[in-house]
Motif scaffolding. Structure first.
Motif, PDB file in Angstrom:
ATOM      1  N   ASP A  36       0.214  -1.134  -0.247  1.00 24.22           N
ATOM      2  CA  ASP A  36      -0.591  -0.118   0.163  1.00 24.22           C
ATOM      3  C   ASP A  36       0.857   0.974   0.303  1.00 24.22           C
ATOM      4  N   SER A  40       0.754   3.691  -3.255  1.00 21.05           N
ATOM      5  CA  SER A  40       0.346   4.939  -3.678  1.00 21.05           C
ATOM      6  C   SER A  40       1.633   6.064  -3.295  1.00 21.05           C
ATOM      7  N   ARG A 185      -0.827  11.554   4.376  1.00 20.67           N
ATOM      8  CA  ARG A 185      -1.750  10.641   4.345  1.00 20.67           C
ATOM      9  C   ARG A 185      -2.431  10.538   5.947  1.00 20.67           C
TER      10      ARG A 185
END
Length: 191
Positions: A36, A40, A185
């Motif tokens: 992930d 990302s 994030r």
């Protein structure tokens, strides 16, 4: 189920199996978290997915991370650790007698760049722990760009080749870009 539907189902299964087998496997860790954060980050910057995953797999703290906050902390710690090792190598070379002026210039720039990188990432580490994510992203970005660019630019401008320093710069880029994207994030307490 018709023959056409069965064929589509089989093709879909085979395509999925082929895709999943081409994704790097992360043994003994939360592979979905590493995939992930690398995926990302890759969307934001030019970062090779396989190099990213392999680099993060090499760090026990990243492997043990359970969420974005803990992976952010582990990335910053790994960046500091790798920068400390590279800087020690640079400082050892600087003590060698008979260095050519261009090589000495490059090593001095890299020493200073890695010193400033350590300060930036050290600040960012404290800021992430205090949930000051906006400030942390600023310090991370300065650390892996401006501070290490001083070393990269010196190597390039003087055409000095040093595999260990170049590799250190590459590690810093991976840790820095992934840490920046991951901290960015995290939820902010902005009102």
């Amino acid at each position: 189920m018709t023959c056409g539907a069965v064929s589509i189902a089989i093709l879909t299964f085979l395509a999925s199996a082929l895709f999943l087998s081409s994704v790097p496997k992360v043994a003994g860790c939360n592979s979905s978290l590493i995939l992930d954060v690398c995926g990302s980050t890759r969307k934001e910057v030019n970062l090779d997915q396989r190099i990213c995953v392999a680099t993060l797999e090499s760090e026990p703290g990243v492997v043990a991370a359970k969420d974005l906050v803990s992976v952010s902390i582990a990335l910053l710690e790994a960046g500091i650790s790798n920068a400390t090792k590279t800087r020690s190598y640079v400082q050892k070379l600087l003590k060698q007698p008979g260095l050519k002026p261009d090589h000495k210039y490059v090593l001095q720039k890299c020493d200073r760049g890695y010193e400033h990188f350590g300060w930036s990432f050290g600040s960012a580490l404290g800021e992430v722990k205090e949930k000051e994510y906006d400030t942390a992203t600023y310090d991370i970005k300065i650390g892996y760009t401006d501070n290490i660019d001083e070393c990269r630019n010196a190597l390039s401008s003087k055409n000095v080749k040093d595999v260990a320093v170049s590799k250190g710069n590459e590690f810093i880029y991976v840790f820095g870009s992934v840490a920046f994207n991951t901290v960015d994030r995290l939820p902010s307490d902005r009102l």
